[in-house]
Design a protein around this motif. Structure first.
Motif, PDB file in Angstrom:
ATOM      1  N   GLU A 111       8.827 -15.286 -34.798  1.00 48.57           N
ATOM      2  CA  GLU A 111       7.410 -14.900 -34.649  1.00 48.57           C
ATOM      3  C   GLU A 111       7.230 -13.840 -33.563  1.00 48.57           C
ATOM      4  OE1 GLU A 111       2.970 -16.907 -34.025  1.00 48.57           O
ATOM      5  OE2 GLU A 111       4.785 -18.131 -33.804  1.00 48.57           O
ATOM      6  N   HIS A 112       7.858 -14.049 -32.406  1.00 48.18           N
ATOM      7  CA  HIS A 112       7.726 -13.057 -31.327  1.00 48.18           C
ATOM      8  C   HIS A 112       8.406 -11.740 -31.700  1.00 48.18           C
ATOM      9  CE1 HIS A 112       7.519 -11.369 -27.295  1.00 48.18           C
ATOM     10  NE2 HIS A 112       8.798 -11.091 -27.386  1.00 48.18           N
ATOM     11  N   ASP A 153      11.200 -19.831 -32.165  1.00 46.87           N
ATOM     12  CA  ASP A 153       9.986 -19.652 -32.973  1.00 46.87           C
ATOM     13  C   ASP A 153      10.271 -19.025 -34.340  1.00 46.87           C
ATOM     14  OD1 ASP A 153      10.532 -16.996 -32.445  1.00 46.87           O
ATOM     15  OD2 ASP A 153       8.729 -16.630 -31.264  1.00 46.87           O
ATOM     16  N   ASP A 154      11.558 -18.972 -34.725  1.00 49.96           N
ATOM     17  CA  ASP A 154      11.965 -18.452 -36.044  1.00 49.96           C
ATOM     18  C   ASP A 154      11.543 -17.012 -36.293  1.00 49.96           C
ATOM     19  OD1 ASP A 154      13.302 -20.763 -36.755  1.00 49.96           O
ATOM     20  OD2 ASP A 154      11.611 -21.612 -37.854  1.00 49.96           O
ATOM     21  N   THR A 205      14.238 -15.717 -41.343  1.00 53.67           N
ATOM     22  CA  THR A 205      13.119 -15.776 -40.406  1.00 53.67           C
ATOM     23  C   THR A 205      11.939 -16.492 -41.059  1.00 53.67           C
ATOM     24  OG1 THR A 205      12.251 -13.661 -41.162  1.00 53.67           O
ATOM     25  CG2 THR A 205      13.774 -13.605 -39.305  1.00 53.67           C
ATOM     26  N   GLY A 206      11.004 -16.898 -40.217  1.00 55.68           N
ATOM     27  CA  GLY A 206       9.763 -17.447 -40.749  1.00 55.68           C
ATOM     28  C   GLY A 206       8.955 -16.342 -41.412  1.00 55.68           C
ATOM     29  N   ASP A 207       7.930 -16.716 -42.102  1.00 55.68           N
ATOM     30  CA  ASP A 207       7.115 -15.750 -42.856  1.00 55.68           C
ATOM     31  C   ASP A 207       6.054 -15.132 -41.948  1.00 55.68           C
ATOM     32  OD1 ASP A 207       6.188 -14.265 -44.948  1.00 55.68           O
ATOM     33  OD2 ASP A 207       4.971 -15.879 -45.814  1.00 55.68           O
ATOM     34  N   PHE A 208       6.544 -14.353 -40.969  1.00 58.50           N
ATOM     35  CA  PHE A 208       5.636 -13.758 -39.995  1.00 58.50           C
ATOM     36  C   PHE A 208       5.417 -12.262 -40.221  1.00 58.50           C
ATOM     37  CE2 PHE A 208       7.843 -17.266 -37.741  1.00 58.50           C
ATOM     38  CZ  PHE A 208       6.767 -18.118 -37.614  1.00 58.50           C
ATOM     39  N   CYS A 209       6.392 -11.592 -40.843  1.00 60.33           N
ATOM     40  CA  CYS A 209       6.277 -10.159 -41.090  1.00 60.33           C
ATOM     41  C   CYS A 209       7.265  -9.770 -42.175  1.00 60.33           C
ATOM     42  CB  CYS A 209       6.520  -9.340 -39.822  1.00 60.33           C
ATOM     43  SG  CYS A 209       8.204  -9.497 -39.152  1.00 60.33           S
ATOM     44  N   CYS A 250       8.707 -10.483 -34.599  1.00 59.35           N
ATOM     45  CA  CYS A 250       7.838  -9.796 -35.550  1.00 59.35           C
ATOM     46  C   CYS A 250       6.696  -9.065 -34.850  1.00 59.35           C
ATOM     47  CB  CYS A 250       7.293 -10.784 -36.576  1.00 59.35           C
ATOM     48  SG  CYS A 250       8.374 -11.018 -38.011  1.00 59.35           S
ATOM     49  N   TRP A 251       6.279  -9.573 -33.702  1.00 57.15           N
ATOM     50  CA  TRP A 251       5.235  -8.870 -32.949  1.00 57.15           C
ATOM     51  C   TRP A 251       5.704  -7.470 -32.564  1.00 57.15           C
ATOM     52  CZ3 TRP A 251       4.644  -6.679 -28.123  1.00 57.15           C
ATOM     53  CH2 TRP A 251       3.338  -6.430 -27.716  1.00 57.15           C
TER      54      TRP A 251
END
Length: 213
Positions: free
Chosen positions: A86-87, A83-84, A172-176, A89-90
């Protein structure tokens, strides 16, 4: 009397010859040497028993002490980062949170499940570095998520001091804002690794290590 002495000496000589005389005793057979898991892996000798850590594409034989080709192995094309981030970043927002500080006397553990680590490095020659202990709890793809791409990452299999090459790196994806870089590895269950961060210009960074399922 002299002939009796000669007869006695002759008898002793014959007895000595029959018993082997001064011939050296047979040498014991050498113990088996080498690594039974080679050339497709290496042995782990542990109190609970020896086992083979086999290379990619191989698995342990039925007795556990040889590496044989895995009939179900399918070579992958590149490393799958899932998920790049995302998890991961949670966990930056929700924890759990742990702070670890690099030391010269021990390697702090960073193998808690689903944990956001604040990693404090130590200064060495004007830069910062730290060594930490990580034990894989499964076999498969793992990702080291970092708050910056500017920190070198080195992973070594502790028992054999063998460097594990990264299977891939990616932003990483742009999640955080707390995690910006990913380093992927293919790790093995029960194996102890040594993770070194740095040398770098930063004294502190954020990190999450996840097993991709």
């Amino acid at each position: 009397m002299r002939w009796k002495l000669r007869a006695l000496l002759a008898t002793l000589a014959l007895a000595t010859s029959a018993c082997g005389g001064d011939d050296p005793p047979p040498e014991p057979k050498p113990e088996p040497s080498g690594d039974p898991c080679e050339p497709h892996g290496h042995i782990h000798r542990e109190p609970e028993g020896d086992w083979c850590h086999c290379n990619k594409g191989y698995l342990a034989a039925q007795d556990g002490l040889a590496c044989v080709a895995d009939p179900n192995y399918v070579p992958s094309e590149g490393f799958d980062f899932g998920d790049d981030g995302e998890h991961a970043c949670w966990h930056v927002e929700s924890g759990p949170f742990v702070t670890v500080t690099a030391s010269t006397t021990r390697d702090p553990r960073v193998d808690d499940f689903h944990t956001y680590y604040t990693v404090k490095l130590r200064e060495v020659d004007g830069q910062y570095t730290g060594t930490f202990s990580y034990k894989a709890f499964a076999s498969g793809n793992f990702v080291v998520y970092l708050s910056t791409p500017d920190v070198p990452v080195t992973l070594v299999e502790t028992a054999v001091q063998k460097t594990v090459a990264p299977a891939g790196t990616k932003a990483t994806g742009d999640f955080c804002s707390g995690l910006k870089h990913m380093v992927g590895y293919e790790l093995t269950d029960r194996v102890q690794y040594t993770l070194t961060l740095g040398p770098a210009s930063l004294s502190e960074l954020g990190m999450v290590i996840e097993h991709l399922q």
